[in-house]
Design an enzyme around this catalytic site. Structure first.
Site, mmCIF file in Angstrom:
data_model
loop_
_atom_site.group_PDB
_atom_site.id
_atom_site.type_symbol
_atom_site.label_atom_id
_atom_site.label_comp_id
_atom_site.label_asym_id
_atom_site.label_seq_id
_atom_site.Cartn_x
_atom_site.Cartn_y
_atom_site.Cartn_z
ATOM 1 N N GLN B 125 0.841 -1.195 0.000
ATOM 2 C CA GLN B 125 0.000 0.000 0.000
ATOM 3 C C GLN B 125 0.872 1.239 0.000
ATOM 4 O OE1 GLN B 125 -1.662 0.951 3.965
ATOM 5 N NE2 GLN B 125 -1.799 -1.269 4.204
ATOM 6 N N SER B 160 3.595 -0.649 3.432
ATOM 7 C CA SER B 160 3.617 -1.987 4.038
ATOM 8 C C SER B 160 3.776 -3.051 2.959
ATOM 9 C CB SER B 160 2.315 -2.241 4.809
ATOM 10 O OG SER B 160 2.250 -1.351 5.893
ATOM 11 N N GLU B 243 -10.150 -1.212 5.605
ATOM 12 C CA GLU B 243 -8.968 -1.363 6.440
ATOM 13 C C GLU B 243 -9.321 -1.140 7.905
ATOM 14 O OE1 GLU B 243 -5.844 1.410 5.539
ATOM 15 O OE2 GLU B 243 -4.312 0.068 6.360
#
Lengths: 352, 388
Positions: B125, B160, B243
């Site tokens: 991401q 990440s 998320e």
């Protein structure tokens, strides 16, 4: 699996919310503080017209024959209104106890409860004092593991003035007799255990309503009160404190609803589920009280401001039918002695 | 209200349980934030996908099972119970995947979802930039249209899985005359595109869990755009909703930790070395994990009845991230002197995961939007407190 209320249940909730907003605004709640009994027979009759006291009473006794899943939303609304009338003892605890015990006791009292003609106070060992004994037509009292049905005229009530002016609690002096005993042995034990769960669930539901109302009051105040040229609600210190309360309430609510389901369906994890609900809901309401007071500042610390109507209710609900420590201990012993479910919804193994 | 599983749901649970029992690796894999571990996890994902279990709620044609969200929760419960490896492609399957399902064209769904399910393409991401963290709308990376391509320039950071992933999703400013939330476009970027440089960053645990990504005239086709040009903020908020709110952190994860914590407490008591004050911390952890689960079942019911995830995702994010920290803090306190041991220490046998878990839990209140930002969202969008 469907974790939601039906349209009918939500409709009944909003009907009761409107009803209480009209019949029991805070002005009335505060006027009742000043009366001897602190209760209004007229208000109780109106509640009976909506069906509240007899919600759990069977239809052939004039009740609505609903269950705790229906009741829990309405109790939430009664908490939102800071209603002090004895719905917990009469509607949530005594009515199902009398229904379960049946016999002459049920013949004598269920119709009166459903019709709003009888208030019942319950003296349970988990509560040191008994609420609303002074307006009760019947006392259901525990002695030596038995349940006794006692005429209030045969008991001496000692009033214990309490922090919440709406709360009326008493020590009761009375003598159990063979004639007054309505349940003993395993039956009494079962009903006394059920009474804790019913009472604690009802307190938890009211605490949710109390907490929500406190947040709403604090938000309204923080929006209108200006300091440093801006609404104080624009400060992060205020926003974050209130957001924390909102998180606590949002996460207590489904726990309370699950507990209602467990009580209504006699789930095997009923007591653990109720204890989780009681602790979560009452601690959220206490956090709401503490935060709402801080947001209001000095004006919240006055007798005149209505905030303390709900603050004191948050505190008294936290102590009734087992406080947070009592319920945590009950969860702990289930958890560490192995009787607690290892999966949510008491699921243990597939039964395919 | 019906809080029981149907016989179909129970059969589904049994099916998932059996498959996992016979397929979950006996030995734990190396961390997916190492080169070796990453490939081990990719292989596991391929196996999972071959069994049809990679992403059960997706339609069959995209590699899913066509399950509803209740079955997804059941699968997650069984997945964590079985001790199966962490999901290396979580940025893809849990965040970007549902967003593509909502905003992608049919071509994009067919192009990206099956390879996501199989982890042939693992996603990183690209939310943050050096000067845009909590203030996400301050992003400066640009995408300039050049025929059928965008030319990307700028820098993403804290990406990440960036170190070893194949693709990155992120927001780029497409209209230089706009500010803040407008003029932003959501773009999917292959990390092997010429002009893209990935520099891994060692995290608090010493592993390369995230990376900086530099974009220097990197060209990607316009078909890599998700949603409309200049409307990328809405797409990103949808991703963030998944998320924060539902998919990334399913309740099973925390129930599993809570169960392990209860077991650790029992073991500690059995060894006669427990601090009585910790008892309530364990109980609270377990109760909060239950509350998180119940809240999720309520949310899933609402979604199945046609509702959407909105700002309340922020409430969830605060709750699960703080719960995770609290559980791991409690575990380390129960471990006493062993709490500081690294997994390879001879004295840490059987309990070495707690320290790793603790370090990871500390990132929870920071990633996916700090909890301070979530509190602002709750205050302004749910409680309607004034912004200014």
């Amino acid at each position: 699996m469907e974790f939601a209320f039906s349209e009918d249940q939500e409709l009944l909730r909003s009907t009761v919310r409107d009803f209480l907003a009209g019949e029991a605004p805070v002005k009335i709640i505060r006027e009742l503080w000043e009366t001897d009994s602190g209760r209004s027979r007229q208000l109780w009759s109106s509640l009976a017209e909506v069906g509240l006291p007899g919600l759990l009473v069977p239809e052939d006794r004039g009740g609505l024959a609903m269950d705790e899943i229906d009741l829990v939303l309405l109790l939430e609304e009664s908490g939102r209104a800071a209603l002090a009338e004895p719905l917990i003892s009469t509607a949530a605890v005594a009515a199902p106890m009398i229904r379960d015990l049946g016999g002459a006791l049920a013949d004598a009292w269920l119709e009166k409860i459903a019709g709003g003609d009888a208030i019942v106070a319950v003296g349970h060992p988990v509560n040191r004092f008994t609420s609303d004994a002074h307006v009760a037509d019947l006392l259901l009292l525990e002695a030596n593991g038995e349940i006794h049905a006692v005429d209030p005229s045969a008991a001496t009530l000692i009033h214990q003035p309490a922090n919440d002016p709406a709360r009326r609690i008493f020590s009761i002096e009375w003598k159990p007799s063979a004639a007054s005993c309505v349940a003993s042995g395993a039956e009494a034990r079962r009903e006394l255990d059920a009474a804790i769960d019913r009472g604690a669930l009802a307190c938890a539901a009211q605490a949710i309503g109390v907490g929500q109302r406190l947040v709403e009051m604090a938000v309204a105040y923080a929006t209108e009160r200006h300091q440093f040229g801006v609404p104080i609600g624009s400060f992060q210190a205020i926003k974050h404190a209130l957001a924390n309360v909102q998180v606590a309430i949002e996460y207590a609510q489904p726990v309370v609803y699950r507990a209602a389901h467990s009580v209504a369906t006699h789930g095997r994890c009923r007591s653990v589920d109720v204890s989780m609900a009681k602790r979560a809901a009452c601690s959220a309401a206490e956090q709401a009280a503490r935060t709402a007071l801080q947001v209001h500042g000095a004006i919240g610390y006055t007798w005149e401001q209505d905030l303390h109507v709900w603050m004191r209710r948050a505190w008294s609900l936290a102590g009734a039918w087992g406080n947070g420590a009592w319920h945590s201990a009950r969860v702990a012993s289930a958890l560490f002695e192995g009787t607690a479910p290892t999966e949510t919804f008491g699921y243990s193994a597939p039964t395919v | 209200m019906d809080l029981t599983y149907t016989s179909e749901q129970q059969a589904f649970r049994q099916q998932a349980r059996s498959w996992l029992e016979s397929n979950v690796p006996a030995e734990p894999l190396a961390s997916f934030d190492t080169a070796d571990g990453f490939e081990q996890h990719r292989k596991w994902e391929q196996k999972l996908n071959a069994g049809g279990w990679a992403m059960v709620p997706w339609p069959v044609e995209y590699g899913g099972r066509g399950s509803d969200l209740i079955e997804w929760l059941i699968f997650e419960e069984e997945y964590y119970r079985s001790g199966a490896p962490g999901r290396v492609n979580q940025n893809g399957i849990f965040l970007l995947g549902p967003t593509i399902m909502e905003y992608g064209t049919d071509e994009q769904k067919a192009r990206y979802l099956p390879k996501m399910a199989s982890s042939e393409e693992v996603w990183a991401q690209g939310w943050s930039e050096p000067n845009a963290g909590s203030d996400m709308a301050a992003i400066q990376a640009t995408a300039v249209r050049d025929g059928d391509h965008y030319i990307l320039n700028g820098q993403k950071t804290w990406a990440s899985r960036g170190a070893y992933a194949d693709w990155l999703f992120g927001m780029f400013r497409t209209d230089p005359d706009t500010e803040r939330h407008r003029g932003i476009t959501f773009v999917l970027v292959p990390l092997d595109t010429p002009g893209v440089t990935v520099r891994p960053i060692e995290q608090l645990d010493g592993e390369a869990g995230f990376a900086e990504v530099f974009l220097d005239d990197a060209r990607v086709p316009v078909s890599n755009r998700l949603g409309e040009e200049n409307k990328g903020w809405n797409v990103a908020m949808s991703t963030a909703g998944f998320e924060r709110g539902l998919m990334l952190r399913s309740p099973a994860r925390f129930q599993n930790t809570a169960r392990k914590l209860v077991a650790l407490y029992r073991d500690t008591v059995a060894n006669g070395e427990v601090e009585p004050l910790l008892r309530d911390a364990v109980v609270r952890s377990w109760m909060d994990a239950e509350a998180y689960t119940l809240n999720t079942y309520q949310t899933v019911t609402r979604l199945l009845q046609g509702g959407k995830i909105g700002s309340e995702a922020s409430i969830n994010k605060i709750f699960w991230s703080e719960l995770d920290v609290h559980m791991h803090e409690t575990a380390l306190a129960l471990l006493g002197a062993r709490g500081e041991l690294l997994p390879e220490a001879p004295g840490a046998t059987g309990v070495g995961d707690w320290l790793d878990g603790y370090l990871f839990s500390l990132s929870g209140p920071i990633y996916a939007g700090t909890n301070e930002i979530q509190r602002n969202v709750i205050a302004e969008r749910i409680l309607n407190l004034p912004r200014k």
